[in-house]
Design a protein around this motif. Structure first.
Motif, PDB file in Angstrom:
ATOM      1  N   THR A  37    -137.053 -43.890  12.912  1.00 46.09           N
ATOM      2  CA  THR A  37    -137.877 -42.850  13.519  1.00 46.09           C
ATOM      3  C   THR A  37    -137.223 -41.476  13.375  1.00 46.09           C
ATOM      4  OG1 THR A  37    -138.706 -44.441  15.135  1.00 46.09           O
ATOM      5  CG2 THR A  37    -139.001 -42.132  15.674  1.00 46.09           C
ATOM      6  N   ALA A  38    -135.899 -41.446  13.271  1.00 45.85           N
ATOM      7  CA  ALA A  38    -135.155 -40.180  13.209  1.00 45.85           C
ATOM      8  C   ALA A  38    -135.473 -39.401  11.947  1.00 45.85           C
ATOM      9  CB  ALA A  38    -133.660 -40.452  13.280  1.00 45.85           C
ATOM     10  N   ARG A  39    -135.516 -38.080  12.082  1.00 50.56           N
ATOM     11  CA  ARG A  39    -135.752 -37.191  10.953  1.00 50.56           C
ATOM     12  C   ARG A  39    -134.452 -36.589  10.448  1.00 50.56           C
ATOM     13  NH1 ARG A  39    -140.084 -33.182  13.459  1.00 50.56           N
ATOM     14  NH2 ARG A  39    -138.636 -33.440  15.159  1.00 50.56           N
ATOM     15  N   CYS A  40    -134.434 -36.285   9.161  1.00 53.62           N
ATOM     16  CA  CYS A  40    -133.373 -35.468   8.586  1.00 53.62           C
ATOM     17  C   CYS A  40    -133.676 -34.043   9.032  1.00 53.62           C
ATOM     18  CB  CYS A  40    -133.395 -35.568   7.059  1.00 53.62           C
ATOM     19  SG  CYS A  40    -132.356 -34.335   6.238  1.00 53.62           S
ATOM     20  N   LEU A  41    -132.730 -33.389   9.664  1.00 52.26           N
ATOM     21  CA  LEU A  41    -132.967 -32.044  10.168  1.00 52.26           C
ATOM     22  C   LEU A  41    -132.933 -30.985   9.070  1.00 52.26           C
ATOM     23  CD1 LEU A  41    -131.038 -32.202  13.553  1.00 52.26           C
ATOM     24  CD2 LEU A  41    -133.445 -32.698  13.069  1.00 52.26           C
ATOM     25  N   VAL A  42    -132.560 -31.380   7.865  1.00 52.06           N
ATOM     26  CA  VAL A  42    -132.578 -30.459   6.730  1.00 52.06           C
ATOM     27  C   VAL A  42    -133.960 -30.468   6.067  1.00 52.06           C
ATOM     28  CG1 VAL A  42    -131.564 -29.924   4.470  1.00 52.06           C
ATOM     29  CG2 VAL A  42    -130.107 -30.704   6.352  1.00 52.06           C
ATOM     30  N   THR A  43    -134.548 -31.659   5.908  1.00 49.57           N
ATOM     31  CA  THR A  43    -135.825 -31.779   5.191  1.00 49.57           C
ATOM     32  C   THR A  43    -137.021 -32.023   6.107  1.00 49.57           C
ATOM     33  OG1 THR A  43    -135.672 -34.187   4.929  1.00 49.57           O
ATOM     34  CG2 THR A  43    -134.617 -32.797   3.225  1.00 49.57           C
ATOM     35  N   LEU A  45    -137.996 -34.919   6.919  1.00 49.52           N
ATOM     36  CA  LEU A  45    -138.511 -36.236   6.568  1.00 49.52           C
ATOM     37  C   LEU A  45    -137.641 -37.329   7.184  1.00 49.52           C
ATOM     38  CD1 LEU A  45    -139.365 -35.427   2.854  1.00 49.52           C
ATOM     39  CD2 LEU A  45    -140.904 -35.412   4.835  1.00 49.52           C
ATOM     40  N   ASN A  46    -138.013 -38.555   6.969  1.00 49.13           N
ATOM     41  CA  ASN A  46    -137.292 -39.694   7.536  1.00 49.13           C
ATOM     42  C   ASN A  46    -135.818 -39.676   7.135  1.00 49.13           C
ATOM     43  OD1 ASN A  46    -136.295 -42.622   7.132  1.00 49.13           O
ATOM     44  ND2 ASN A  46    -137.956 -42.799   8.615  1.00 49.13           N
ATOM     45  N   ARG A  47    -134.942 -39.781   8.121  1.00 45.77           N
ATOM     46  CA  ARG A  47    -133.499 -39.707   7.845  1.00 45.77           C
ATOM     47  C   ARG A  47    -132.990 -40.922   7.087  1.00 45.77           C
ATOM     48  NH1 ARG A  47    -129.897 -39.071  12.937  1.00 45.77           N
ATOM     49  NH2 ARG A  47    -130.237 -41.292  13.093  1.00 45.77           N
ATOM     50  N   THR A  48    -133.485 -42.113   7.395  1.00 45.20           N
ATOM     51  CA  THR A  48    -132.970 -43.304   6.715  1.00 45.20           C
ATOM     52  C   THR A  48    -133.333 -43.312   5.239  1.00 45.20           C
ATOM     53  OG1 THR A  48    -134.876 -44.645   7.345  1.00 45.20           O
ATOM     54  CG2 THR A  48    -132.942 -44.731   8.793  1.00 45.20           C
ATOM     55  N   GLY A  49    -134.371 -42.571   4.852  1.00 44.73           N
ATOM     56  CA  GLY A  49    -134.762 -42.500   3.452  1.00 44.73           C
ATOM     57  C   GLY A  49    -134.196 -41.298   2.725  1.00 44.73           C
ATOM     58  N   TRP A  64    -141.993 -37.909  21.771  1.00 41.90           N
ATOM     59  CA  TRP A  64    -143.192 -37.903  20.934  1.00 41.90           C
ATOM     60  C   TRP A  64    -142.846 -38.356  19.530  1.00 41.90           C
ATOM     61  CZ3 TRP A  64    -147.544 -37.266  23.491  1.00 41.90           C
ATOM     62  CH2 TRP A  64    -147.516 -36.582  24.698  1.00 41.90           C
ATOM     63  N   TRP A  65    -143.782 -39.001  18.875  1.00 41.03           N
ATOM     64  CA  TRP A  65    -143.602 -39.416  17.491  1.00 41.03           C
ATOM     65  C   TRP A  65    -143.355 -38.177  16.634  1.00 41.03           C
ATOM     66  CZ3 TRP A  65    -142.666 -44.039  15.706  1.00 41.03           C
ATOM     67  CH2 TRP A  65    -142.704 -44.250  14.326  1.00 41.03           C
ATOM     68  N   PRO A  66    -142.421 -38.218  15.694  1.00 39.03           N
ATOM     69  CA  PRO A  66    -142.157 -37.052  14.848  1.00 39.03           C
ATOM     70  C   PRO A  66    -143.425 -36.542  14.155  1.00 39.03           C
ATOM     71  CG  PRO A  66    -140.465 -38.705  14.504  1.00 39.03           C
ATOM     72  CD  PRO A  66    -141.530 -39.347  15.366  1.00 39.03           C
ATOM     73  N   VAL A  82    -154.205 -39.311  17.206  1.00 42.26           N
ATOM     74  CA  VAL A  82    -153.786 -39.789  15.884  1.00 42.26           C
ATOM     75  C   VAL A  82    -153.580 -38.586  14.961  1.00 42.26           C
ATOM     76  CG1 VAL A  82    -154.337 -41.263  13.910  1.00 42.26           C
ATOM     77  CG2 VAL A  82    -155.074 -41.928  16.219  1.00 42.26           C
ATOM     78  N   PRO A  83    -152.310 -38.195  14.753  1.00 43.86           N
ATOM     79  CA  PRO A  83    -152.024 -37.039  13.907  1.00 43.86           C
ATOM     80  C   PRO A  83    -152.232 -37.342  12.431  1.00 43.86           C
ATOM     81  CG  PRO A  83    -149.980 -38.100  14.536  1.00 43.86           C
ATOM     82  CD  PRO A  83    -151.083 -38.818  15.278  1.00 43.86           C
ATOM     83  N   ASP A  84    -152.627 -36.327  11.681  1.00 42.08           N
ATOM     84  CA  ASP A  84    -152.759 -36.456  10.229  1.00 42.08           C
ATOM     85  C   ASP A  84    -151.397 -36.121   9.618  1.00 42.08           C
ATOM     86  OD1 ASP A  84    -153.401 -36.461   7.563  1.00 42.08           O
ATOM     87  OD2 ASP A  84    -155.215 -35.241   7.796  1.00 42.08           O
ATOM     88  N   LEU A  85    -150.489 -37.082   9.667  1.00 41.04           N
ATOM     89  CA  LEU A  85    -149.131 -36.871   9.181  1.00 41.04           C
ATOM     90  C   LEU A  85    -149.092 -36.651   7.673  1.00 41.04           C
ATOM     91  CD1 LEU A  85    -147.254 -39.479  11.390  1.00 41.04           C
ATOM     92  CD2 LEU A  85    -147.309 -36.993  11.675  1.00 41.04           C
ATOM     93  N   ASN A  86    -149.989 -37.280   6.937  1.00 40.42           N
ATOM     94  CA  ASN A  86    -150.029 -37.048   5.485  1.00 40.42           C
ATOM     95  C   ASN A  86    -150.298 -35.577   5.203  1.00 40.42           C
ATOM     96  OD1 ASN A  86    -149.512 -39.705   4.717  1.00 40.42           O
ATOM     97  ND2 ASN A  86    -151.672 -40.256   4.836  1.00 40.42           N
ATOM     98  N   ARG A  87    -151.250 -34.990   5.904  1.00 43.54           N
ATOM     99  CA  ARG A  87    -151.535 -33.570   5.719  1.00 43.54           C
ATOM    100  C   ARG A  87    -150.333 -32.726   6.138  1.00 43.54           C
ATOM    101  NH1 ARG A  87    -156.544 -29.953   8.166  1.00 43.54           N
ATOM    102  NH2 ARG A  87    -155.973 -28.062   7.011  1.00 43.54           N
ATOM    103  N   LEU A  88    -149.718 -33.092   7.232  1.00 40.15           N
ATOM    104  CA  LEU A  88    -148.556 -32.352   7.713  1.00 40.15           C
ATOM    105  C   LEU A  88    -147.471 -32.309   6.647  1.00 40.15           C
ATOM    106  CD1 LEU A  88    -147.289 -30.991  10.305  1.00 40.15           C
ATOM    107  CD2 LEU A  88    -146.122 -33.186  10.623  1.00 40.15           C
ATOM    108  N   TYR A  89    -147.153 -33.462   6.076  1.00 38.32           N
ATOM    109  CA  TYR A  89    -146.056 -33.540   5.115  1.00 38.32           C
ATOM    110  C   TYR A  89    -146.396 -32.917   3.767  1.00 38.32           C
ATOM    111  CZ  TYR A  89    -144.006 -36.756   8.517  1.00 38.32           C
ATOM    112  OH  TYR A  89    -143.497 -37.320   9.655  1.00 38.32           O
TER     113      TYR A  89
END
Length: 105
Positions: A37-43, A45-49, A64-66, A82-89
């Motif tokens: 669930t954690a985000r990379c604070l530089v990008t 995006l997902n930190r584990t990826g 809250w969900w990222p 339900v956020p549109d995360l695809n649009r966000l990214y």
């Protein structure tokens, strides 16, 4: 058949949660290093990826969900809760200083 053993069976994105469903971090606490669930604070995006050669920082659980609150603020919702995360990214820009997604200028 896919192996979904490491994924939660249900995540209600529209609900505030006192603890991260993946690593059990409380609001204001850092996610553990393996938390998906954690985000990379530089990008943003997902930190584990994240495969970039940088320190991703310590993302804190907000309750809250990222991306949830950014989508609500930008009006990018598929339906209530339900956020549109695809649009966000794809359309938003990660603001590293504020650690949030913003509308491009």
């Amino acid at each position: 058949m896919s192996d979904d053993a490491d994924q939660p069976t249900h995540v209600d994105l529209g609900q505030h949660s006192e603890r991260c469903r993946e690593c059990d971090a409380a609001v204001g606490e850092a996610h553990d290093n393996a938390c998906w669930t954690a985000r990379c604070l530089v990008t943003g995006l997902n930190r584990t990826g994240c495969t970039a050669d940088h320190d991703c920082g310590q993302d804190l659980w907000t309750g809250w969900w990222p991306g949830q609150l950014e989508c609500e603020q930008l009006g990018w919702m598929l339906r209530p809760g339900v956020p549109d995360l695809n649009r966000l990214y794809t359309e938003a820009v990660w603001d590293r200083d504020r650690c949030l997604w913003v509308k491009p200028t």
